[in-house]
Design a protein around this motif. Structure first.
Motif, PDB file in Angstrom:
ATOM      1  N   PRO A   1       0.850  -1.153  -0.092  1.00 17.33           N
ATOM      2  CA  PRO A   1      -0.115  -0.161  -0.026  1.00 17.33           C
ATOM      3  C   PRO A   1       0.648   1.233   0.006  1.00 17.33           C
ATOM      4  O   PRO A   1       1.848   1.260   0.433  1.00 17.33           O
ATOM      5  N   TYR A   2       0.392   2.446  -0.657  1.00 21.47           N
ATOM      6  CA  TYR A   2       1.174   3.854  -0.785  1.00 21.47           C
ATOM      7  C   TYR A   2       0.934   4.457   0.562  1.00 21.47           C
ATOM      8  O   TYR A   2       0.011   4.295   1.416  1.00 21.47           O
ATOM      9  N   ILE A   3       2.213   4.447   0.904  1.00 24.95           N
ATOM     10  CA  ILE A   3       2.618   5.497   2.256  1.00 24.95           C
ATOM     11  C   ILE A   3       3.061   6.797   1.832  1.00 24.95           C
ATOM     12  O   ILE A   3       4.335   6.774   1.539  1.00 24.95           O
ATOM     13  N   LYS A   4       2.679   7.864   2.218  1.00 28.81           N
ATOM     14  CA  LYS A   4       3.161   9.292   2.038  1.00 28.81           C
ATOM     15  C   LYS A   4       4.517   9.296   2.736  1.00 28.81           C
ATOM     16  O   LYS A   4       4.350   9.021   3.831  1.00 28.81           O
ATOM     17  N   LYS A   5       5.404   9.909   2.168  1.00 29.34           N
ATOM     18  CA  LYS A   5       6.785   9.879   2.591  1.00 29.34           C
ATOM     19  C   LYS A   5       6.773  11.587   3.405  1.00 29.34           C
ATOM     20  O   LYS A   5       6.420  12.583   2.513  1.00 29.34           O
ATOM     21  N   ASN A   6       7.206  11.546   4.518  1.00 32.41           N
ATOM     22  CA  ASN A   6       7.133  12.871   5.273  1.00 32.41           C
ATOM     23  C   ASN A   6       8.272  13.468   5.966  1.00 32.41           C
ATOM     24  O   ASN A   6       8.484  14.375   6.405  1.00 32.41           O
ATOM     25  N   ASP A   7       9.398  12.694   5.373  1.00 33.65           N
ATOM     26  CA  ASP A   7      10.914  13.180   5.731  1.00 33.65           C
ATOM     27  C   ASP A   7      11.246  14.043   5.097  1.00 33.65           C
ATOM     28  O   ASP A   7      10.728  14.193   3.873  1.00 33.65           O
ATOM     29  N   PRO A   8      12.107  15.095   5.607  1.00 27.99           N
ATOM     30  CA  PRO A   8      12.371  16.221   5.010  1.00 27.99           C
ATOM     31  C   PRO A   8      13.352  15.960   3.705  1.00 27.99           C
ATOM     32  O   PRO A   8      14.148  14.845   3.713  1.00 27.99           O
ATOM     33  N   PHE A   9      12.970  16.448   2.574  1.00 23.86           N
ATOM     34  CA  PHE A   9      13.736  16.185   1.408  1.00 23.86           C
ATOM     35  C   PHE A   9      15.352  16.548   1.469  1.00 23.86           C
ATOM     36  O   PHE A   9      15.480  17.810   1.973  1.00 23.86           O
ATOM     37  N   PRO A  10      16.300  15.567   1.283  1.00 21.48           N
ATOM     38  CA  PRO A  10      17.826  16.184   1.381  1.00 21.48           C
ATOM     39  C   PRO A  10      17.944  17.195   0.516  1.00 21.48           C
ATOM     40  O   PRO A  10      17.891  17.379  -0.553  1.00 21.48           O
TER      41      PRO A  10
END
Length: 238
Positions: free
Chosen positions: A205-214
């Motif tokens: 299942p798709y999980i939205k990524k919330n980590d800061p973009f490098p």
């Protein structure tokens, strides 16, 4: 005889898509047949490079000959290809395939890619080549199928039904599930790239990524975005 060629960039759930088609009784799959050709041509530094070069045919033209021969012995031949592996070939040869383009938002793809390729460049994403290949086919009146990996993960059954309809084959529920673990048709590079998909028994299942973009990837993201946005306009919607 039907040859379906998936044209993807890295980290786009392309291996799961290949596993899906491998569940069909009428289909034979080949994993990235042009990978050694790409590595020999570019001398790109990829994990397992020497193994790939020693175990696979390095001459891309010979690879395509073998592909055409194998297509004679199966109802459907499914090729999982990386767009950036299509080097030195006439785009006219694409017209002999049913082409599917798999894309992923580079804002999510790039942070995943750096785990295997620490200093990626635009070529490593395949997006520019993918866009050029799409434009060629579009201008020939042979518009390819475009799928966004996010949509595929959000509703894989609906997207796969649309794909099957577009390439004139019947959809089967078998395409939604597979056994976990490595597969006999995995490329020799699987131990470097396929750890997560080997744990799966279907599309995750798709999980939205919330980590800061490098921050160091922002220039590359800006290079990628126009190509992704161009292709995204043509993707199947759920």
């Amino acid at each position: 005889m039907k040859i379906i060629s998936l044209w993807s960039g890295p980290r786009n759930v392309s291996t799961a898509f290949m596993y899906s088609f491998a569940q069909r009784e009428d289909t034979t799959v080949i994993d990235e047949p042009l990978y050694a050709h790409y590595l020999k041509t570019t001398q790109a530094d990829h994990p397992g490079k020497e193994t790939v070069l020693s175990k696979m045919e390095n001459d891309g033209n010979k690879v395509l000959e073998v592909v055409r021969e194998k297509a004679q012995n199966t109802t459907i031949l499914f090729l999982k290809n990386m767009c950036h592996h299509w080097l030195g070939f006439s785009n006219k040869q694409l017209e002999g395939f049913d082409n599917i383009f798999l894309i992923r938002n580079p804002k999510e793809m790039l942070p995943s890619l750096v785990r295997q390729i620490p200093r990626p460049i635009l070529r490593d994403t395949g997006l520019q080549q993918q866009s050029e290949m799409f434009n060629y086919l579009w201008n020939k009146g042979k518009a390819p199928i475009v799928i966004d990996s996010q949509d595929l993960l959000l509703d894989n059954k609906k997207i796969l039904r649309k794909v099957c309809e577009a390439v004139n084959i019947d959809f089967t529920e078998k395409m939604l599930h597979w056994n976990s673990g490595s597969k006999p048709y995995d490329g020799v590079w699987a131990k470097y790239w396929y750890q997560n998909v080997h744990k799966s028994v279907g599309f995750t299942p798709y999980i939205k990524k919330n980590d800061p973009f490098p921050e160091h990837l922002i220039p590359l993201l800006e290079e990628c975005n126009p190509f992704y946005e161009h292709l995204s306009k043509h993707s199947f919607k759920i």
